[in-house]
Design a protein around this motif. Structure first.
Motif, PDB file in Angstrom:
ATOM      1  N   UNK A 162       0.869  -1.048   0.232  1.00 33.56           N
ATOM      2  CA  UNK A 162      -0.043   0.042   0.021  1.00 33.56           C
ATOM      3  C   UNK A 162       0.936   1.239  -0.145  1.00 33.56           C
ATOM      4  N   UNK A 163       1.064   1.991  -1.239  1.00 33.41           N
ATOM      5  CA  UNK A 163       1.847   3.160  -1.188  1.00 33.41           C
ATOM      6  C   UNK A 163       1.186   4.147  -0.981  1.00 33.41           C
ATOM      7  N   UNK A 164       1.605   5.117   0.283  1.00 28.94           N
ATOM      8  CA  UNK A 164       1.149   6.491   0.370  1.00 28.94           C
ATOM      9  C   UNK A 164       2.148   7.333  -0.489  1.00 28.94           C
ATOM     10  N   UNK A 165       1.984   7.431  -1.921  1.00 25.63           N
ATOM     11  CA  UNK A 165       2.571   8.066  -2.831  1.00 25.63           C
ATOM     12  C   UNK A 165       3.112   9.244  -2.527  1.00 25.63           C
ATOM     13  N   UNK A 166       2.250  10.252  -2.125  1.00 23.71           N
ATOM     14  CA  UNK A 166       2.365  11.576  -1.955  1.00 23.71           C
ATOM     15  C   UNK A 166       2.293  12.157  -0.681  1.00 23.71           C
ATOM     16  N   UNK A 167       2.501  11.183   0.654  1.00 21.55           N
ATOM     17  CA  UNK A 167       2.375  11.283   1.968  1.00 21.55           C
ATOM     18  C   UNK A 167       0.958  11.954   2.325  1.00 21.55           C
ATOM     19  N   UNK A 168       0.052  11.726   1.824  1.00 23.44           N
ATOM     20  CA  UNK A 168      -1.409  12.166   1.813  1.00 23.44           C
ATOM     21  C   UNK A 168      -2.127  11.667   2.975  1.00 23.44           C
ATOM     22  N   UNK A 169      -1.686  10.494   3.435  1.00 26.30           N
ATOM     23  CA  UNK A 169      -2.655   9.589   4.433  1.00 26.30           C
ATOM     24  C   UNK A 169      -2.376  10.181   5.787  1.00 26.30           C
ATOM     25  N   UNK A 170      -3.541   9.841   6.834  1.00 25.54           N
ATOM     26  CA  UNK A 170      -3.228   9.966   8.206  1.00 25.54           C
ATOM     27  C   UNK A 170      -2.907   8.568   8.708  1.00 25.54           C
ATOM     28  N   UNK A 178      -5.288  -0.679   5.337  1.00 29.36           N
ATOM     29  CA  UNK A 178      -4.505  -1.740   5.526  1.00 29.36           C
ATOM     30  C   UNK A 178      -5.549  -2.943   5.985  1.00 29.36           C
ATOM     31  N   UNK A 179      -6.397  -2.646   6.995  1.00 24.46           N
ATOM     32  CA  UNK A 179      -7.581  -3.819   7.202  1.00 24.46           C
ATOM     33  C   UNK A 179      -8.364  -4.223   5.875  1.00 24.46           C
ATOM     34  N   UNK A 180      -8.565  -3.114   5.046  1.00 24.40           N
ATOM     35  CA  UNK A 180      -9.176  -3.537   3.936  1.00 24.40           C
ATOM     36  C   UNK A 180      -8.385  -4.507   2.862  1.00 24.40           C
ATOM     37  N   UNK A 184      -9.386  -8.335   1.985  1.00 26.86           N
ATOM     38  CA  UNK A 184      -9.572  -8.704   0.419  1.00 26.86           C
ATOM     39  C   UNK A 184      -8.565  -9.537  -0.137  1.00 26.86           C
ATOM     40  N   UNK A 185      -7.396  -9.957   0.602  1.00 25.48           N
ATOM     41  CA  UNK A 185      -6.312 -10.683  -0.159  1.00 25.48           C
ATOM     42  C   UNK A 185      -5.772 -11.915   0.744  1.00 25.48           C
ATOM     43  N   UNK A 186      -6.055 -11.787   2.045  1.00 24.66           N
ATOM     44  CA  UNK A 186      -5.518 -12.567   2.838  1.00 24.66           C
ATOM     45  C   UNK A 186      -3.867 -13.213   2.638  1.00 24.66           C
ATOM     46  N   UNK A 209       0.238  -1.634  12.736  1.00 25.42           N
ATOM     47  CA  UNK A 209      -0.749  -2.033  13.917  1.00 25.42           C
ATOM     48  C   UNK A 209      -2.261  -2.605  13.524  1.00 25.42           C
ATOM     49  N   UNK A 210      -2.333  -2.075  12.400  1.00 27.08           N
ATOM     50  CA  UNK A 210      -3.464  -2.507  11.786  1.00 27.08           C
ATOM     51  C   UNK A 210      -3.592  -3.877  10.986  1.00 27.08           C
ATOM     52  N   UNK A 211      -2.402  -4.543  10.811  1.00 25.54           N
ATOM     53  CA  UNK A 211      -2.167  -5.710  10.376  1.00 25.54           C
ATOM     54  C   UNK A 211      -1.125  -6.003   9.361  1.00 25.54           C
ATOM     55  N   UNK A 212      -0.386  -4.956   8.807  1.00 26.13           N
ATOM     56  CA  UNK A 212       0.643  -5.129   7.782  1.00 26.13           C
ATOM     57  C   UNK A 212       1.865  -5.740   8.648  1.00 26.13           C
TER      58      UNK A 212
END
Length: 505
Positions: A162-170, A178-180, A184-186, A209-212
């Motif tokens: 999961x890339x936060x390519x432009x640092x836009x996430x919180x 991450x949970x999604x 979706x993939x297991x 912390x969310x499962x990665x």
């Protein structure tokens, strides 16, 4: 829980503006990363040049313990270039956000998904381990992102990134997607966070912390624009901060500082002094309140022991200094003033600080010598010969002769300029007696005109991480620089000799 560390210093880190690494430089950094204990090294982007392919081949043939990965777009040409470079592991990506699809790729969502599936299937047909990234994931429609991840998992992807390519996430949002991805993939999930809003490490931790199970990081946080999640900050946060669940990595934390300095020197980007973990000031103290607390119990003002990351604590005197910290510094040189003498020394130190001046170790010792009516601290290193040569079309070089505790030693070395050549020559000489490195170098003009005076401030360090600062003022920049360095080395070697004597007793 064991967390996988995927280092992309050699790929995303090299995309820092102004950085370009030769194959030999890439190999040397890869070996350093391998010693550090990273689980995977993204060695580069094979398709971009022949030199890049050669570098990756050198790394894949070096018998490193780390997995070696290469970047590839979602096309056969890129994937074939990775195979031709000796790789058996690729990180393939395609953008999935609407802004990238419309303005960069000129594709529909369906076309991008089809390309992603085809790349994963082709990579698997070539016998590769495939990690798939949805570029700009954090600005991608959430339902579409889940669909992409689910479909590439069905196509045979081994890992999802999961890339936060432009640092836009919180941190909150990276946790949600991450949970999604997990649902979706297991599959094992990685997070690749950029630092445009200063949240890269926080977002990477939130993803874990969310499962990665893995984070993409770089040494010193180097990378595009504001950089990537910093390996050293991420690893030490996992290791030391109280999360409830215990997190572990394969990183040898005692090698972090050494790896940071090694990469910094090769790429030519200095680490900011106040950077966490590896910045020069990370374990430095001046404030009297802080130094008193640290001397009583380091945990009062240090969240972790500096030795844990290959560092040493150091103290500085100035306008904020207190008597306990100052006396501790003097004690390292065998100087033990009375209470009244200490007050007088501190008063002069604060007076210099009030004038906006940095008070170096050498100046502190000079003030102490004056007040204690001593002839001065013993000089172990004497400069007995020195010359430099420079000009157009020739590389500057310097000759230095030193007398070190009665032994005559000399060396000649080259540099990018006469000052650099002189300092390199000094380091070559002292390396025969003691490993002394020049950590910081500062130059300022303190008067104008053709006879202007310059002020050189330096910090030197030995192999054990002991620091000493020194300052010199003169008309000639090269000579003044040499004098400052010799003054610093003198104090550093004296400190070392006194410690050895105490151990012997």
């Amino acid at each position: 829980m064991k967390v996988r560390v995927f280092d992309t210093t050699l790929r995303d880190g090299e995309q820092t503006p102004g950085i370009s690494l030769s194959p030999d430089q890439k190999l040397s950094i890869a070996k350093k990363l391998d010693d550090l204990g990273v689980d995977a090294i993204e060695a580069g982007f094979p398709v971009i040049s022949k030199g890049e392919q050669n570098a990756i081949k050198m790394i894949t043939q070096a018998n490193l313990k780390s997995e070696i990965c290469g970047l590839a777009r979602t096309n056969k040409k890129d994937i074939d270039a990775a195979v031709d470079s000796g790789l058996n592991y690729i990180h393939t990506f395609i953008a999935t956000s609407d802004i990238h699809l419309e303005y960069k790729l000129k594709m529909t969502r369906e076309q991008a998904l089809e390309k992603a599936i085809e790349a994963v299937e082709y990579g698997k047909s070539r016998g590769l381990q495939v990690e798939f990234s949805a570029e700009d994931a954090t600005r991608t429609d959430r339902e579409f992102l889940k669909k992409v991840f689910g479909e590439v998992a069905k196509a045979g992807a081994d890992r999802i990134d999961i890339p936060d390519t432009v640092g836009y996430s919180t941190p909150e949002y990276i946790s949600q997607i991450t949970k999604d991805a997990v649902d979706a993939t297991h599959l094992p999930i990685s997070v690749h966070c950029h630092n445009d809003f200063g949240l890269a490490v926080a977002n990477a931790l939130a993803g874990i912390h969310a499962g990665a199970e893995c984070a993409h990081v770089t040494i010193n946080g180097i990378g595009e624009r504001a950089g990537n999640a910093s390996l050293e900050e991420f690893v030490m946060a996992l290791q030391c901060l109280p999360y409830g669940e215990k997190y572990e990595t394969n990183i040898n934390s005692k090698l972090l500082y050494d790896a940071s300095r090694f990469v910094s020197k090769i790429v030519g980007i200095q680490v900011q002094p106040n950077k966490a973990i590896v910045g020069e000031n990370a374990f430095g103290h001046e404030s009297g309140i802080h130094t008193h607390g640290v001397l009583s119990n380091p945990l009062t003002y240090e969240p972790i022991s500096p030795e844990l990351v290959g560092r040493k604590r150091w103290l500085q005197v100035g306008k904020h200094a207190g008597i306990h910290g100052m006396n501790a510094m003097l004690d390292e040189y065998g100087i033990k003033p009375t209470q009244e003498q200490a007050k007088e020394i501190l008063e002069k130190v604060k007076s210099l600080g009030d004038q906006g001046k940095q008070v170096t170790d050498v100046e502190l010792l000079s003030i102490a010598s004056d007040i204690l009516k001593e002839q001065g601290v013993k000089r172990i290193v004497q400069l007995t010969g020195f010359s430099v040569s420079t000009g157009i079309g020739t590389m500057p070089y310097a000759f230095v002769k030193l007398n070190i505790d009665g032994q005559e030693l000399s060396a000649t070395d080259y540099g990018v300029g006469p000052v650099d050549a002189a300092l390199n020559a000094i380091q070559k000489v002292t390396g025969k007696i003691a490993e002394v490195r020049i950590k910081d170098y500062g130059l300022a003009s303190i008067s104008g005109g053709s006879t202007a005076l310059c002020e050189v401030t330096i910090r030197v360090e030995d192999a054990q991480g002991n620091h000493v600062s020194a300052k010199s003022i003169g008309e000639d920049i090269v000579t003044t620089s040499v004098q400052a360095v010799i003054a610093g080395i003198n104090r550093l070697m004296l400190k070392k000799m006194l410690k050895e004597k105490q151990i012997g007793n």
